[in-house]
Design a protein around this motif. Structure first.
Motif, PDB file in Angstrom:
ATOM      1  N   UNK A  62       0.835  -1.197   0.000  1.00 56.98           N
ATOM      2  CA  UNK A  62       0.000   0.000   0.000  1.00 56.98           C
ATOM      3  C   UNK A  62       0.876   1.254   0.000  1.00 56.98           C
ATOM      4  N   UNK A  63       1.921   1.252   0.812  1.00 56.08           N
ATOM      5  CA  UNK A  63       2.815   2.408   0.877  1.00 56.08           C
ATOM      6  C   UNK A  63       3.498   2.659  -0.454  1.00 56.08           C
ATOM      7  N   UNK A  64       3.989   1.605  -1.080  1.00 56.32           N
ATOM      8  CA  UNK A  64       4.663   1.791  -2.370  1.00 56.32           C
ATOM      9  C   UNK A  64       3.686   2.253  -3.442  1.00 56.32           C
ATOM     10  N   UNK A  65       2.452   1.756  -3.421  1.00 54.37           N
ATOM     11  CA  UNK A  65       1.459   2.192  -4.399  1.00 54.37           C
ATOM     12  C   UNK A  65       1.073   3.657  -4.194  1.00 54.37           C
ATOM     13  N   UNK A  66       0.916   4.075  -2.956  1.00 54.33           N
ATOM     14  CA  UNK A  66       0.588   5.470  -2.680  1.00 54.33           C
ATOM     15  C   UNK A  66       1.739   6.366  -3.106  1.00 54.33           C
ATOM     16  N   UNK A  67       2.967   5.961  -2.814  1.00 54.88           N
ATOM     17  CA  UNK A  67       4.136   6.747  -3.197  1.00 54.88           C
ATOM     18  C   UNK A  67       4.251   6.854  -4.713  1.00 54.88           C
ATOM     19  N   UNK A  68       4.040   5.753  -5.413  1.00 51.06           N
ATOM     20  CA  UNK A  68       4.107   5.765  -6.871  1.00 51.06           C
ATOM     21  C   UNK A  68       3.012   6.663  -7.456  1.00 51.06           C
ATOM     22  N   UNK A  69       1.815   6.592  -6.922  1.00 45.80           N
ATOM     23  CA  UNK A  69       0.725   7.434  -7.399  1.00 45.80           C
ATOM     24  C   UNK A  69       1.036   8.909  -7.172  1.00 45.80           C
ATOM     25  N   UNK A  70       1.593   9.223  -6.004  1.00 40.74           N
ATOM     26  CA  UNK A  70       1.935  10.612  -5.713  1.00 40.74           C
ATOM     27  C   UNK A  70       3.019  11.115  -6.654  1.00 40.74           C
ATOM     28  N   UNK A  71       4.019  10.275  -6.923  1.00 39.00           N
ATOM     29  CA  UNK A  71       5.102  10.687  -7.822  1.00 39.00           C
ATOM     30  C   UNK A  71       4.565  10.938  -9.226  1.00 39.00           C
ATOM     31  N   UNK A  72       3.685  10.065  -9.695  1.00 35.67           N
ATOM     32  CA  UNK A  72       3.130  10.249 -11.029  1.00 35.67           C
ATOM     33  C   UNK A  72       2.188  11.442 -11.103  1.00 35.67           C
ATOM     34  N   UNK A  73       1.396  11.662 -10.058  1.00 39.48           N
ATOM     35  CA  UNK A  73       0.448  12.767 -10.061  1.00 39.48           C
ATOM     36  C   UNK A  73       1.154  14.109  -9.874  1.00 39.48           C
ATOM     37  N   UNK A  74       2.288  14.111  -9.215  1.00 36.91           N
ATOM     38  CA  UNK A  74       2.999  15.362  -8.977  1.00 36.91           C
ATOM     39  C   UNK A  74       3.417  16.016 -10.289  1.00 36.91           C
ATOM     40  N   UNK A  75       3.838  15.236 -11.230  1.00 37.15           N
ATOM     41  CA  UNK A  75       4.266  15.802 -12.514  1.00 37.15           C
ATOM     42  C   UNK A  75       3.094  16.462 -13.238  1.00 37.15           C
ATOM     43  N   UNK A  76       1.936  15.837 -13.162  1.00 42.57           N
ATOM     44  CA  UNK A  76       0.767  16.405 -13.840  1.00 42.57           C
ATOM     45  C   UNK A  76       0.250  17.644 -13.123  1.00 42.57           C
ATOM     46  N   UNK A  77       0.251  17.615 -11.792  1.00 42.57           N
ATOM     47  CA  UNK A  77      -0.300  18.732 -11.037  1.00 42.57           C
ATOM     48  C   UNK A  77       0.665  19.899 -10.917  1.00 42.57           C
ATOM     49  N   UNK A  78       1.942  19.677 -11.152  1.00 42.10           N
ATOM     50  CA  UNK A  78       2.929  20.746 -11.035  1.00 42.10           C
ATOM     51  C   UNK A  78       2.900  21.689 -12.235  1.00 42.10           C
ATOM     52  N   UNK A  79       2.183  21.328 -13.290  1.00 44.86           N
ATOM     53  CA  UNK A  79       2.118  22.179 -14.468  1.00 44.86           C
ATOM     54  C   UNK A  79       1.303  23.427 -14.157  1.00 44.86           C
ATOM     55  N   UNK A  80       1.640  24.505 -14.818  1.00 41.73           N
ATOM     56  CA  UNK A  80       0.906  25.752 -14.629  1.00 41.73           C
ATOM     57  C   UNK A  80      -0.466  25.634 -15.283  1.00 41.73           C
TER      58      UNK A  80
END
Length: 115
Positions: free
Chosen positions: A10-28
């Motif tokens: 669960x921890x690794x899946x949450x971390x992976x999801x956060x890493x992938x979502x961070x790139x999309x949400x960091x866009x202006x």
């Protein structure tokens, strides 16, 4: 499945999801439905996390301060009634209370650097 493997998965899946979502949400220009209306939001993608942590730290600080005051009051009354009050216990309780009350204030100070 053992509990340790489950927690690790669960921890690794949450971390992976956060890493992938961070790139999309960091866009202006990503609108998360903030205060600015449709397409005009000037809030950062992480502001709801910071706001939530600020709210929690303020609430915890208030609750801990009240519980500390009541606990020390009852402990002092009990010590006066029984005639037994250990100075070492008093010192530990006061220092623990200071740390518990100062913790949310330090967290609020650290979170202010994020925004």
């Amino acid at each position: 499945m053992k509990i340790k493997s489950f927690i690790g998965a669960v921890t690794s899946n949450v971390l992976l999801t956060f890493i992938l979502a961070q790139q999309a949400l960091a866009q202006e220009g990503v609108d998360l439905g903030g205060e600015g209306g449709a397409g005009g939001s000037d809030k950062k993608w992480y502001s709801w996390i910071v706001d939530g942590l600020n709210l929690i730290s303020e609430g915890v600080g208030a609750i801990v301060a009240v519980m500390l005051g009541l606990g020390l009051m009852f402990w002092g009354g009990w010590g006066a009634l029984t005639g037994q009050m250990d100075p070492k216990q008093a010192f530990i309780r006061v220092i623990g209370g200071i740390i518990a009350v100062a913790g949310p204030l330090m967290a609020d100070g650290l979170l202010s650097f994020i925004e």
